[in-house]
Design a protein around this motif. Structure first.
Motif, PDB file in Angstrom:
ATOM      1  N   GLU A 102     -34.877  33.238  -3.527  1.00  8.20           N
ATOM      2  CA  GLU A 102     -36.025  33.915  -3.235  1.00  8.20           C
ATOM      3  C   GLU A 102     -35.797  35.109  -2.455  1.00  8.20           C
ATOM      4  OE1 GLU A 102     -38.828  32.880  -4.513  1.00  8.20           O
ATOM      5  OE2 GLU A 102     -37.882  31.184  -5.355  1.00  8.20           O
ATOM      6  N   ASN A 103     -34.656  35.167  -2.009  1.00 12.18           N
ATOM      7  CA  ASN A 103     -34.106  36.326  -1.141  1.00 12.18           C
ATOM      8  C   ASN A 103     -33.096  37.238  -1.424  1.00 12.18           C
ATOM      9  OD1 ASN A 103     -35.979  35.882   1.258  1.00 12.18           O
ATOM     10  ND2 ASN A 103     -35.111  33.879   1.237  1.00 12.18           N
ATOM     11  N   GLU A 104     -32.842  38.292  -0.784  1.00 12.72           N
ATOM     12  CA  GLU A 104     -31.739  39.176  -1.114  1.00 12.72           C
ATOM     13  C   GLU A 104     -30.472  38.743  -0.390  1.00 12.72           C
ATOM     14  OE1 GLU A 104     -29.898  42.149  -2.586  1.00 12.72           O
ATOM     15  OE2 GLU A 104     -31.923  42.421  -2.819  1.00 12.72           O
ATOM     16  N   PRO A 105     -29.667  38.080  -1.191  1.00 10.11           N
ATOM     17  CA  PRO A 105     -28.575  37.265  -0.256  1.00 10.11           C
ATOM     18  C   PRO A 105     -27.979  38.226   0.670  1.00 10.11           C
ATOM     19  CG  PRO A 105     -28.239  37.226  -2.881  1.00 10.11           C
ATOM     20  CD  PRO A 105     -29.451  37.983  -2.528  1.00 10.11           C
ATOM     21  N   SER A 106     -27.555  39.242   0.442  1.00 11.44           N
ATOM     22  CA  SER A 106     -26.986  39.917   1.710  1.00 11.44           C
ATOM     23  C   SER A 106     -27.794  40.231   2.868  1.00 11.44           C
ATOM     24  CB  SER A 106     -26.580  41.408   0.912  1.00 11.44           C
ATOM     25  OG  SER A 106     -27.700  42.212   0.695  1.00 11.44           O
ATOM     26  N   SER A 107     -29.158  40.200   2.655  1.00 13.66           N
ATOM     27  CA  SER A 107     -30.006  40.286   3.766  1.00 13.66           C
ATOM     28  C   SER A 107     -30.346  39.046   4.837  1.00 13.66           C
ATOM     29  CB  SER A 107     -31.260  41.042   3.230  1.00 13.66           C
ATOM     30  OG  SER A 107     -32.122  39.848   2.470  1.00 13.66           O
ATOM     31  N   THR A 108     -29.709  38.101   4.168  1.00 15.70           N
ATOM     32  CA  THR A 108     -30.100  36.992   5.319  1.00 15.70           C
ATOM     33  C   THR A 108     -28.872  36.362   6.054  1.00 15.70           C
ATOM     34  OG1 THR A 108     -29.651  35.395   3.151  1.00 15.70           O
ATOM     35  CG2 THR A 108     -31.868  35.726   3.724  1.00 15.70           C
ATOM     36  N   LEU A 109     -29.109  35.947   7.144  1.00  8.35           N
ATOM     37  CA  LEU A 109     -28.347  35.210   8.052  1.00  8.35           C
ATOM     38  C   LEU A 109     -27.929  33.569   7.657  1.00  8.35           C
ATOM     39  CD1 LEU A 109     -29.257  36.967  11.459  1.00  8.35           C
ATOM     40  CD2 LEU A 109     -26.832  37.203  10.293  1.00  8.35           C
ATOM     41  N   ILE A 110     -26.992  33.083   7.649  1.00  6.92           N
ATOM     42  CA  ILE A 110     -26.926  32.023   7.465  1.00  6.92           C
ATOM     43  C   ILE A 110     -26.309  30.853   8.512  1.00  6.92           C
ATOM     44  CG2 ILE A 110     -26.234  30.140   5.475  1.00  6.92           C
ATOM     45  CD1 ILE A 110     -25.898  32.764   3.666  1.00  6.92           C
ATOM     46  N   PHE A 111     -26.757  29.781   8.532  1.00  7.56           N
ATOM     47  CA  PHE A 111     -26.357  28.951   9.618  1.00  7.56           C
ATOM     48  C   PHE A 111     -26.307  27.412   8.879  1.00  7.56           C
ATOM     49  CE2 PHE A 111     -28.076  32.083  11.956  1.00  7.56           C
ATOM     50  CZ  PHE A 111     -27.262  32.241  13.162  1.00  7.56           C
ATOM     51  N   LEU A 112     -24.971  26.782   8.875  1.00 10.07           N
ATOM     52  CA  LEU A 112     -24.922  25.437   8.667  1.00 10.07           C
ATOM     53  C   LEU A 112     -24.922  24.519  10.091  1.00 10.07           C
ATOM     54  CD1 LEU A 112     -24.145  23.179   6.366  1.00 10.07           C
ATOM     55  CD2 LEU A 112     -21.830  23.843   6.763  1.00 10.07           C
ATOM     56  N   GLN A 140     -20.349  31.554   3.990  1.00  5.76           N
ATOM     57  CA  GLN A 140     -20.680  32.585   4.957  1.00  5.76           C
ATOM     58  C   GLN A 140     -21.581  32.322   5.826  1.00  5.76           C
ATOM     59  OE1 GLN A 140     -20.946  36.119   2.042  1.00  5.76           O
ATOM     60  NE2 GLN A 140     -18.847  36.461   2.704  1.00  5.76           N
ATOM     61  N   ALA A 141     -21.412  31.068   6.417  1.00  9.39           N
ATOM     62  CA  ALA A 141     -22.455  30.628   7.624  1.00  9.39           C
ATOM     63  C   ALA A 141     -21.721  30.387   8.803  1.00  9.39           C
ATOM     64  CB  ALA A 141     -22.972  29.476   6.887  1.00  9.39           C
ATOM     65  N   GLU A 142     -22.240  30.454   9.907  1.00  7.52           N
ATOM     66  CA  GLU A 142     -21.863  29.965  11.129  1.00  7.52           C
ATOM     67  C   GLU A 142     -22.149  28.650  11.392  1.00  7.52           C
ATOM     68  OE1 GLU A 142     -22.388  33.042  14.203  1.00  7.52           O
ATOM     69  OE2 GLU A 142     -22.909  31.299  15.538  1.00  7.52           O
ATOM     70  N   TYR A 143     -21.191  27.957  11.760  1.00  6.89           N
ATOM     71  CA  TYR A 143     -21.175  26.392  11.798  1.00  6.89           C
ATOM     72  C   TYR A 143     -21.525  26.015  13.334  1.00  6.89           C
ATOM     73  CZ  TYR A 143     -19.676  21.439  11.634  1.00  6.89           C
ATOM     74  OH  TYR A 143     -19.764  20.257  11.849  1.00  6.89           O
ATOM     75  N   TRP A 144     -22.578  24.912  13.253  1.00  4.15           N
ATOM     76  CA  TRP A 144     -22.988  24.264  14.799  1.00  4.15           C
ATOM     77  C   TRP A 144     -23.023  22.710  14.553  1.00  4.15           C
ATOM     78  CZ3 TRP A 144     -24.410  26.586  19.654  1.00  4.15           C
ATOM     79  CH2 TRP A 144     -24.476  28.166  19.466  1.00  4.15           C
ATOM     80  N   THR A 145     -22.816  22.251  15.659  1.00  2.00           N
ATOM     81  CA  THR A 145     -23.154  20.646  15.704  1.00  2.00           C
ATOM     82  C   THR A 145     -24.118  20.416  16.762  1.00  2.00           C
ATOM     83  OG1 THR A 145     -21.152  20.518  16.925  1.00  2.00           O
ATOM     84  CG2 THR A 145     -21.139  19.834  14.615  1.00  2.00           C
ATOM     85  N   ASN A 153     -26.562  21.413  22.575  1.00  2.00           N
ATOM     86  CA  ASN A 153     -26.368  22.705  21.941  1.00  2.00           C
ATOM     87  C   ASN A 153     -27.552  23.189  21.314  1.00  2.00           C
ATOM     88  OD1 ASN A 153     -23.550  23.485  21.860  1.00  2.00           O
ATOM     89  ND2 ASN A 153     -22.924  22.674  20.176  1.00  2.00           N
ATOM     90  N   VAL A 154     -28.510  22.616  21.357  1.00  2.00           N
ATOM     91  CA  VAL A 154     -29.789  23.032  20.733  1.00  2.00           C
ATOM     92  C   VAL A 154     -30.297  24.344  21.151  1.00  2.00           C
ATOM     93  CG1 VAL A 154     -32.304  22.323  20.160  1.00  2.00           C
ATOM     94  CG2 VAL A 154     -30.536  20.702  20.309  1.00  2.00           C
ATOM     95  N   LYS A 155     -30.533  24.526  22.547  1.00  5.43           N
ATOM     96  CA  LYS A 155     -30.937  25.802  23.115  1.00  5.43           C
ATOM     97  C   LYS A 155     -30.039  26.789  22.713  1.00  5.43           C
ATOM     98  CE  LYS A 155     -33.730  24.935  27.077  1.00  5.43           C
ATOM     99  NZ  LYS A 155     -33.741  24.551  28.322  1.00  5.43           N
ATOM    100  N   GLU A 156     -28.623  26.515  22.925  1.00  2.00           N
ATOM    101  CA  GLU A 156     -27.466  27.305  22.457  1.00  2.00           C
ATOM    102  C   GLU A 156     -27.306  27.962  21.194  1.00  2.00           C
ATOM    103  OE1 GLU A 156     -27.188  24.514  24.034  1.00  2.00           O
ATOM    104  OE2 GLU A 156     -26.024  24.623  25.898  1.00  2.00           O
ATOM    105  N   PHE A 157     -27.849  27.024  20.268  1.00  2.00           N
ATOM    106  CA  PHE A 157     -27.696  27.370  18.989  1.00  2.00           C
ATOM    107  C   PHE A 157     -29.103  28.475  18.500  1.00  2.00           C
ATOM    108  CE2 PHE A 157     -30.011  26.358  14.835  1.00  2.00           C
ATOM    109  CZ  PHE A 157     -29.182  27.072  13.926  1.00  2.00           C
ATOM    110  N   PHE A 158     -30.159  28.125  19.045  1.00  2.00           N
ATOM    111  CA  PHE A 158     -31.167  28.884  18.836  1.00  2.00           C
ATOM    112  C   PHE A 158     -31.368  30.274  19.509  1.00  2.00           C
ATOM    113  CE2 PHE A 158     -33.356  25.000  17.058  1.00  2.00           C
ATOM    114  CZ  PHE A 158     -34.071  25.432  15.988  1.00  2.00           C
ATOM    115  N   PHE A 159     -30.830  30.012  20.664  1.00  2.00           N
ATOM    116  CA  PHE A 159     -30.385  31.686  21.285  1.00  2.00           C
ATOM    117  C   PHE A 159     -29.620  32.455  20.445  1.00  2.00           C
ATOM    118  CE2 PHE A 159     -31.638  30.664  26.010  1.00  2.00           C
ATOM    119  CZ  PHE A 159     -32.934  30.523  25.462  1.00  2.00           C
TER     120      PHE A 159
END
Ligand SMILES: Nc1nc2c(ncn2[C@@H]2O[C@H](COP(=O)(O)OP(=O)(O)OP(=O)(O)O)[C@@H](O)[C@H]2O)c(=O)[nH]1
Length: 211
Positions: A102-112, A140-145, A153-159
């Motif tokens: 539904e989006n332009e792939p190059s225009s989205t930031l991805i997180f796992l 091509q995602a940034e990985y967080w736990t 890590n929740v605040k850190e992640f959303f910041f």
């Protein structure tokens, strides 16, 4: 403002992650998301107000036709899996494909994001991490736990999401070549020049705050 969509299997903890960040609460009882829901979270980045519109989507298959209608226009896609359930990691590829369609792939930031960190031993977490990092590289995602239960890590992640989304918006405005004056954030007309935009990455994280 950036639109953020949070996708992933049912029960992985999408709602809990959002509620921990936006309301600082954790509910151990499961209430399935019906369709979609959203929260607007205000940040201040390098002195500039900036909002994230965070869309929580249902993981249940029967809601897919409803939820997919809300993927359009996302600047950020957060694909969520449960660290204690490896199958949910395997499904993240499909969730991402659906959202990207539904989006332009190059225009989205991805997180796992692997959730429920409190439920797994550090050995199990490390083991899953090997697979998760491979998936993240492919996506091509940034990985967080994180843990919505403990808040780890929740605040850190959303910041981090807000800082990168802000940076992305600034660079996109510059690419559009709309002149030196550009509208970023809510209500403030700020002058963005290329040198400043290049500095955003470093400065935004240092001075980011949640309103
Ligand atoms: N121990 C632990 N439990 C969690 C965590 N996050 C969520 N849960 C629990 O997992 C269950 C599912 O969480 P939800 O946030 O409702 O899952 P969801 O992904 O939004 O589910 P759908 O709305 O059906 O897509 C709930 O019982 C939560 O209490 C966590 O970090 N740690």
């Amino acid at each position: 403002m950036s639109k953020v969509v949070v996708v992933g299997d049912l029960y992985v903890g999408k709602t809990s992650l959002i509620n921990r960040f936006c309301k600082d609460v954790f509910d151990r009882d499961y209430k399935a998301t019906i369709g979609v829901d959203f929260e607007i979270e205000r940040f201040e980045i390098a002195g500039i107000p900036y909002n994230l519109q965070i869309w929580d989507t249902a993981g249940q298959e029967k809601f897919k036709c409803i939820t997919s209608a809300y993927y359009r226009g996302a600047q950020v896609i957060i694909t969520v899996f449960d660290l204690a359930d490896i199958q949910t990691l395997e499904h993240t590829r499909c969730w991402l494909e659906d959202a990207q369609r539904e989006n332009e792939p190059s225009s989205t930031l991805i997180f796992l994001v692997g959730t429920k960190k409190d439920k797994v031993s550090s050995a199990q977490c490390k083991h899953t991490e090997c697979d998760a990092i491979r998936y993240a590289n492919e996506m091509q995602a940034e990985y967080w736990t994180v843990s919505a239960k403990t808040g780890e890590n929740v605040k850190e992640f959303f910041f981090r999401v807000a800082a990168l989304a802000f940076e992305h918006s600034v660079l996109k405005e510059l690419e559009k070549g709309s002149g030196p004056m550009t509208q970023i954030g809510t209500g403030n007309l700020i002058k963005v020049e290329k040198d400043e935009a290049e500095n955003v990455k470093g400065s935004s994280q240092a001075s980011i705050s949640c309103c």
